[in-house]
Design an enzyme around this catalytic site. Structure first.
Site, PDB file in Angstrom:
ATOM      1  CD1 TRP A 445      64.646 -11.676 -75.497  1.00  0.00           C
ATOM      2  CD2 TRP A 445      66.691 -11.196 -74.472  1.00  0.00           C
ATOM      3  NE1 TRP A 445      65.558 -11.568 -76.451  1.00  0.00           N
ATOM      4  CE2 TRP A 445      66.779 -11.016 -75.788  1.00  0.00           C
ATOM      5  CE3 TRP A 445      67.653 -10.836 -73.742  1.00  0.00           C
ATOM      6  CZ2 TRP A 445      68.010 -10.763 -76.512  1.00  0.00           C
ATOM      7  CZ3 TRP A 445      68.878 -10.436 -74.173  1.00  0.00           C
ATOM      8  CH2 TRP A 445      69.264 -10.529 -75.705  1.00  0.00           C
ATOM      9  CG  ASP A 446      60.779  -9.778 -67.515  1.00  0.00           C
ATOM     10  OD1 ASP A 446      61.387  -9.619 -66.385  1.00  0.00           O
ATOM     11  OD2 ASP A 446      59.429 -10.026 -67.588  1.00  0.00           O
ATOM     12  CE1 TYR A 447      63.372 -15.377 -71.418  1.00  0.00           C
ATOM     13  CE2 TYR A 447      65.551 -14.961 -72.321  1.00  0.00           C
ATOM     14  CZ  TYR A 447      64.185 -15.444 -72.369  1.00  0.00           C
ATOM     15  OH  TYR A 447      63.770 -16.111 -73.537  1.00  0.00           O
TER      16      TYR A 447
END
Length: 778
Positions: A445-447
């Site tokens: 999630w590109d967290y």
């Protein structure tokens, strides 16, 4: 009046037809019935008004009246939820009554006109509430707040977060809650920077202040020394740096030799990591390169990295200077390809530029330069933001991202999954990890951990303190850990999360860590009822889109069908970090609340899609994810009017009490003055709360300063209550964190902010602005 009546009738009928058709489609998706009924009523009213039938007006009134209980049932009394549901019906009913009064019988004309005027006034009053803050969380009455001891003694802002603890706390009381309203511009410095938006340039610089001098940098790494009292330039140095993308310099480093050399040259040094991957040291007094550092003051950060294309690796955040080391990792082009430059973290000797140690999490046996013919492990999780440091424990706190591409995790090596989105404590002398804490398992999630951790000392209830570290996340989660051990101070539990909907190659974690002992900020679960729009029409469009998208709450996986990503990969929280009041144990932070739509496409489909729609791919929009089977698309979720589909606020300034682990206060961040539908500035200062960038700064005077709004202001809040106590309009927006210092020359306290343009704004500038109290005040 017949022509006006017929124009109005036609508009009402067209509105009704649109609502009827859209509402019918929404019903087929399992959505609300309201829009079909409202659409049928408006279509019928339009026909009746065309025929000058009185019942058409009363039908408009009926829709307005009956919309009220429906709106309250769906959304309660929250004003911004009621706004699109009630404003248009109320306005149409008001106009209808006023038109009716022009062709109604004489004996009832005055009564109907009065009713129309009353309805119009009511609509105006309802609209007027848009200019008062809503959703404010106020502190509980009687909440204790201890005033800091009076302090006007000068001390330096010598690191990105003032100190390496990253708390952005200015321990000065000259400017305080009683006199902050008197702040005026003291001086303005022009850097001369040309903000190149086509290269992703943003002025996000937090200056350093060392004694009587400020040090600033521009997005293309031009460094200047400025008199702290007058803003007069003392020297300027152009690094002649260039990158095709992502031009920014969030801050500089400062190093002072323990023993000054006999000639005094480079006894104190300014450290800059450039956008073309060089590390430069300058004499803080003269601005000249330090001859004993690297090669004539420069170290090549591409050493050991292999082939690095221009713009694919450099440091956007301020370097950490700790003991005699400069600690560097780097930013890479997210999502562009597998095997991008390594996320290796390195320490360079601050005196000589020699490599002291390296931590390559993909190959821990490499502790210095890689052996001949080898490189640091490509594609490992990197630290693109700023680290913090505790000298007593000798630990560096490194917030990591994840291996590129961020949205597809097949065949990631075990070391990447072990360390992605983790806070890692590294030994300052060796670079070896002492502990780690992971905030997302198998992150697709590109967290990334986006912000510098804040080192906070908390009371243990027994007269002692607990060494804490507070880490914000893009998820809106706040993790409060013991910084000596990495164990949670506030409870963290694993919760089940959705796994359906991902591509078949993906192997997702069935659970994810949730910081249940701390509040979650700005990560509300979305439902159809929480869809928004500037009007009932784009609200309907957003409700339809919501029903069409795949959404299962937190951690909805990216897959081959369009899905909602909430929070989006810009946050939650982003790179601004927090500020911390150590007297009252209050942490101040700003957030973003804008979901994304994202999905994957097989390679051939992605290539055709980008070519057909002439879409420019990058690492921060639609991305090719080369060397994988899929390309990726991602967009901020907006209606066709360019208005977010989730309801306000879209950003807040929040205080969290680290004693109680609860929100102390929260206010919407900024107004819509510079924003509006279709990208046209409304010039209406509605305090809706807009997305925020950069960070807060707090002072011992009981104040919280922030300027990273979408409107063009710097503001100060009462640190106890969140009440707005001062604001000043800026020439353009700001995307930088303020600082505050007391001049050792004049004894005056200043607040300084880089003003180069708000994030995503076309309006840019080159200002560094200082504020102070009038000379007559203490």
């Amino acid at each position: 009046m017949t022509s006006i009546n017929r124009i109005f009738a036609s508009l009402v009928a067209l509105m009704g037809l649109g609502l009827l058709l859209g509402g019918a489609y929404l019903l087929t998706l399992g959505g609300s019935f309201y829009y079909v009924l409202a659409g049928w009523a408006y279509l019928s009213a339009g026909v009746m008004l065309w025929r000058r039938q009185v019942c058409g007006v009363w039908l408009l009134v009926a829709v307005a009246v009956l919309s009220v209980p429906w709106a309250l049932w769906e959304s309660g009394t929250f004003y911004w939820a009621l706004f699109p549901r009630l404003l248009v019906p109320a306005a149409l009913a008001s106009i209808g009554l006023l038109l009716l009064s022009t062709w109604s019988p004489a004996d009832s004309r005055r009564r109907i006109r009065g009713l129309g005027v009353l309805a119009l006034l009511g609509t105006a009053v309802f609209f007027g509430f848009a200019f008062t803050p809503h959703g404010v969380v106020s502190p509980v009455s009687g909440t204790p707040f201890t005033a800091a001891a009076t302090n006007t003694t000068p001390s330096n802002w010598s690191a990105y977060g003032r100190t390496t603890a990253g708390t952005r706390y200015a321990p000065f009381t000259q400017i305080n809650r009683d006199n902050v309203q008197d702040l005026k511009v003291a001086w303005t410095y022009r850097t001369g920077a040309k903000i190149q938006l086509d290269k992703g340039a943003v002025d996000s610089n937090t200056p350093l202040q060392i004694e009587d001098t400020l040090f600033t940098c521009t997005p293309d790494d031009r460094i200047a020394a400025i008199d702290a009292d007058t803003g007069v330039e003392r020297w300027k140095f152009d690094t002649h740096s260039a990158s095709p993308i992502w031009n920014r310099c969030r801050g500089l480093g400062y190093y002072k030799l323990k023993e000054a050399p006999a000639d005094g040259v480079c006894a104190e040094r300014i450290v800059n990591s450039t956008i073309d991957a060089r590390l430069i040291e300058l004499d803080s007094k003269t601005g000249k390169q330090c001859p004993g550092f690297g090669s004539d003051g420069v170290v090549d950060l591409k050493q050991g990295m292999g082939d690095v294309k221009p713009g694919f690796y450099f440091q956007t955040s301020a370097p950490l200077v700790a003991r005699d080391y400069i600690i560097i990792s780097g930013w890479v082009v997210d999502n562009y390809s597998r095997g991008e430059p390594s996320g290796v973290i390195r320490a360079f000797d601050a005196r000589t530029g020699a490599l002291a140690w390296a931590w390559d999490l993909g190959n821990p046996d490499i502790t210095g330069l890689p052996p001949a013919g080898q490189t640091y492990t490509p594609g490992t999780p990197n630290m693109w933001t700023a680290a913090a440091y505790d000298d007593q424990l000798g630990l560096i706190y490194a917030p990591l991202g994840n291996a590129t591409p961020d949205f597809f995790g097949m065949e990631r090596p075990p070391h990447s999954d072990e360390y992605n989105s983790s806070l890692v404590a590294l030994d300052i002398m060796t670079g070896r990890p002492k502990w780690k804490f992971q905030t997302v398992h198998h992150d697709i999630w590109d967290y990334d951990l986006p912000s510098q951790p804040a080192l906070v000392d908390l009371p243990d209830g027994q007269g002692g303190t607990i060494p804490g570290v507070l880490q914000t996340t893009k998820r809106g989660q706040l993790f409060l850990l013991n910084r000596a051990t990495g164990e949670p101070i506030a409870d963290v539990v694993e919760k089940p999360v959705p796994t359906a909907g991902a591509v078949p190659e993906e192997k997702l974690s069935p659970t994810q860590p949730y910081s249940v002992g701390m509040p979650t900020i700005g990560a509300e679960h979305l439902t159809e009822k929480k869809m928004w729009g500037a009007t009932m029409f784009d609200q309907l469009m957003c409700r339809i889109m919501f029903k069409q998208l795949r959404y299962e709450g937190d951690f909805t996986p990216i897959g081959l069908t369009k899905a909602l990503d909430q929070p989006g990969n810009i946050g939650g929280f982003n790179w601004g970090s927090v500020s911390y009041d150590p007297v009252n144990h209050l942490a101040y932070m700003n957030d973003i609340r804008v979901p994304n739509i994202f999905w994957l496409m097989p390679r051939d489909e992605f290539n055709t899609w980008t070519k057909t729609h002439q879409i420019e791919v990058s690492g921060h929009g639609p991305s090719p994810q080369l060397k994988t089977p899929y390309g990726q698309a991602i967009y901020i979720w907006m209606s066709s009017l360019g208005v977010p589909c989730n309801q306000p606020p879209y950003g807040t300034v929040t205080a969290v009490d680290l004693n109680t682990h609860k929100v102390a206060w929260q206010v919407p961040a900024g107004t819509t003055e510079q924003l509006g539908p279709l990208g046209i500035a409304s010039h209406l200062p509605m305090p809706m709360g807009m997305p925020t960038y950069a960070g807060t700064m707090t002072t011992a005077g009981g104040l919280v300063f922030f300027a990273g709004y979408q409107d063009y202001y710097i503001r100060a809040y009462d640190g106890q209550s969140g009440k707005l106590v001062w604001e000043h309009e800026l020439p353009v927006g700001a995307s930088a964190t303020p600082i505050s210092y007391v001049s050792p020359t004049t004894g005056k306290q200043y607040v300084v902010i880089s003003v180069g343009g708000a994030a995503h704004s076309p309006d840019t500038g080159d200002y560094v602005m200082a504020f102070s109290l009038p000379t007559s005040q203490p």
